[in-house]
Design an enzyme around this catalytic site. Structure first.
Site, PDB file in Angstrom:
ATOM      1  CG  HIS A   1      -6.525  -5.283   2.018  1.00 22.50           C
ATOM      2  ND1 HIS A   1      -5.916  -6.092   2.945  1.00 22.50           N
ATOM      3  CD2 HIS A   1      -7.699  -4.882   2.563  1.00 22.50           C
ATOM      4  CE1 HIS A   1      -6.681  -6.170   4.033  1.00 22.50           C
ATOM      5  NE2 HIS A   1      -7.776  -5.446   3.827  1.00 22.50           N
TER       6      HIS A   1
ATOM      7  CG  HIS B   1      -1.930  -1.078   1.246  1.00 25.09           C
ATOM      8  ND1 HIS B   1      -2.818  -1.299   0.216  1.00 25.09           N
ATOM      9  CD2 HIS B   1      -2.178  -2.047   2.178  1.00 25.09           C
ATOM     10  CE1 HIS B   1      -3.573  -2.360   0.520  1.00 25.09           C
ATOM     11  NE2 HIS B   1      -3.190  -2.836   1.692  1.00 25.09           N
TER      12      HIS B   1
ATOM     13  CG  ASP C   1      -4.727  -9.969   3.841  1.00 23.27           C
ATOM     14  OD1 ASP C   1      -4.391 -10.530   2.775  1.00 23.27           O
ATOM     15  OD2 ASP C   1      -4.535  -8.746   4.048  1.00 23.27           O
TER      16      ASP C   1
ATOM     17  CG  ASP D   1      -2.698  -8.306   1.040  1.00 23.86           C
ATOM     18  OD1 ASP D   1      -1.977  -8.638   1.992  1.00 23.86           O
ATOM     19  OD2 ASP D   1      -3.726  -7.596   1.167  1.00 23.86           O
TER      20      ASP D   1
HETATM   21  C1  SP5 Z   1      -0.962  -5.066   4.092  1.00 19.51           C
HETATM   22  C2  SP5 Z   1      -2.420  -5.100   4.454  1.00 19.51           C
HETATM   23  O1  SP5 Z   1      -3.048  -6.154   4.430  1.00 19.51           O
HETATM   24  N1  SP5 Z   1      -2.985  -3.951   4.824  1.00 19.51           N
HETATM   25  C3  SP5 Z   1      -4.368  -3.896   5.161  1.00 19.51           C
HETATM   26  C4  SP5 Z   1      -4.824  -2.564   5.632  1.00 19.51           C
HETATM   27  C5  SP5 Z   1      -6.291  -2.591   5.927  1.00 19.51           C
HETATM   28  N2  SP5 Z   1      -6.708  -1.421   6.588  1.00 19.51           N
HETATM   29  C6  SP5 Z   1      -8.133  -1.212   6.679  1.00 19.51           C
HETATM   30  C7  SP5 Z   1      -8.844  -2.363   7.274  1.00 19.51           C
HETATM   31  C8  SP5 Z   1     -10.341  -2.144   7.392  1.00 19.51           C
HETATM   32  C9  SP5 Z   1     -10.962  -3.428   7.811  1.00 19.51           C
HETATM   33  N3  SP5 Z   1     -12.352  -3.335   8.025  1.00 19.51           N
HETATM   34  C10 SP5 Z   1     -12.975  -4.615   8.273  1.00 19.51           C
HETATM   35  C11 SP5 Z   1     -13.184  -4.903   9.718  1.00 19.51           C
HETATM   36  C12 SP5 Z   1     -13.713  -6.284   9.916  1.00 19.51           C
HETATM   37  N4  SP5 Z   1     -14.033  -6.525  11.314  1.00 19.51           N
HETATM   38 ZN    ZN Z   2      -4.093  -7.073   3.001  1.00 16.04          ZN
END
Ligand code: SP5
Ligand code: ZN
Length: 364
Positions: free
Chosen positions: A197, A159, A284, A195
């Site tokens: 994301h 990211h 993830d 990943d």
């Molecule tokens: C490297 C990597 O995997 N970074 C991920 C960053 C995610 N940040 C925002 C996460 C928001 C998650 N919302 C969902 C909550 C579920 N309980």
């Molecule tokens: Zn991620």
């Protein structure tokens, strides 16, 4: 398989982050490294080595002012007598100027992509050593005749943009690995991001280039972070047109959906005919991940490893996300061990070229 990891990664161990207005326990914590290493030890998998102390091609990927900011922001924050966490609250928008403010709180907004990426005293040294692990892993391939390697990089990187930290990422380890492979003489790199994301940082770094194919399978940004990139119509810009490819999947996707996308992506990589593959390896996507919603069960990682092995490419794995601390290590192990058992890269025709691979700095 060589595993490159440094102790410095443990110095980035944030306690909290802000999730939808609430202070929650940080997800991206040092326990992740321990989970992976203890599984490797239990399985007697791989040879762990520290990064070397050679130069890292940081300036190929990041803006010099951004690097200075990352290096100095924590001590500046403390000098300004701020007592609490480094969390931005105000960002430049399309209707404002984009001048870098002098105060640390202003600079946090200037360089941050989100408000849930904590910076602590040890962040810079951890991020720098993760980048060094990625560069060392790349040199294992271009100079030391390795056919694959795993950089256990914490904090993660995909990211992080040229001048943006975001999504628990500060330095883009995978992009640094691609740069290092290019410095080592490789011409075309495929960067596959698996990943959960979308790797918005990696995409932004490479979207105008045709020498790095950025290709990603991730959760649909209509529903998931990073929200503002990763849609299938994003295909690269200018000379890079056609060399960015995005495969967003609906939240809750299962192995069958994932497998379909992965097979398409693999055939795209084959068509590109790269000299090496870099994998942004996030797990993830696991069914038990607290941030992800995909339903991949442990056997999926074994299958992903086997499918990637079928490409028969020199391959560098760079760790990204994965927050289910109890399954994280075994999922990473399953993928890497199945890859290693099934790849035949370099064993037959590749070995004929082995001498050229071990010559440092020579064009192949
Ligand atoms: C490297 C990597 O995997 N970074 C991920 C960053 C995610 N940040 C925002 C996460 C928001 C998650 N919302 C969902 C909550 C579920 N309980
Ligand atoms: Zn991620």
């Amino acid at each position: 398989m060589k595993i490159i990891c440094s102790e410095e990664n443990l110095s980035h161990d944030p306690k909290y982050e802000i999730r939808r207005g609430r202070k929650v326990k940080a997800y991206e914590r040092a326990i992740r490294t321990r989970s992976i290493l203890s599984e490797f030890r239990r399985r007697k998998f791989g040879q762990i080595m520290r990064p070397d102390d050679e130069e890292i091609p940081l300036l190929e990927v990041h803006d010099p002012d951004y690097l200075t900011f990352l290096k100095e922001i924590h001590s500046k924050w403390v000098q300004e007598k701020n007592k609490y966490e480094l969390i931005p609250y105000c960002w430049p928008t399309p209707s404002t100027s984009n001048t870098r403010p002098k105060s640390s709180i202003g600079q946090l907004g200037f360089f941050a992509g989100d408000s849930d990426t904590p910076i602590v005293a040890g962040t810079w040294s951890a991020a720098y050593s993760a980048a060094s692990c990625a560069a060392t892993a790349a040199r294992q391939i271009t100079r030391h005749g390795e056919r694959f390697a795993f950089a256990l990089t914490r904090p993660p990187g995909h990211h992080a943009g040229r001048k943006t930290y975001s999504g628990y990422c500060f330095l883009n380890n995978a992009a640094i690995a691609c740069s290092q492979l290019k410095i080592g003489g490789l011409k075309k790199i495929a960067l596959l991001d698996i990943d959960y994301h979308h790797g918005n940082g990696s995409q932004s770094i490479f979207e105008t280039r045709s020498d790095v194919l950025y290709i990603s399978i991730h959760a649909d940004p209509d529903y998931e972070y990073p929200f503002f990139s990763g849609r299938s119509h994003e295909v690269g810009i200018g000379r890079g047109k056609g060399f960015t490819k995005n495969y967003p999947l609906k939240p809750g996707s299962k192995w069958k959906d994932y497998e379909k996308a992965l097979k398409i992506v693999i055939s795209e990589i084959e068509k590109y005919e790269p000299d090496a593959l870099v994998v942004s390896l996030g797990v993830d996507t696991s069914n038990d991940d607290p941030l992800g919603t995909f339903k991949l069960f442990p056997d999926a990682y074994h299958k992903i490893g086997a499918l990637l092995a079928g490409l028969n490419l020199r391959t560098l794995f760079i760790l990204e996300g994965g927050y289910a601390y109890s399954s994280l290590g075994s999922n990473v192990y399953s993928l890497l061990s199945s890859f290693e058992a099934q790849t035949s890269c370099g064993e037959e025709k590749g070995d004929a070229n082995r001498d050229t691979w071990v010559l440092p700095g020579k064009t192949i």
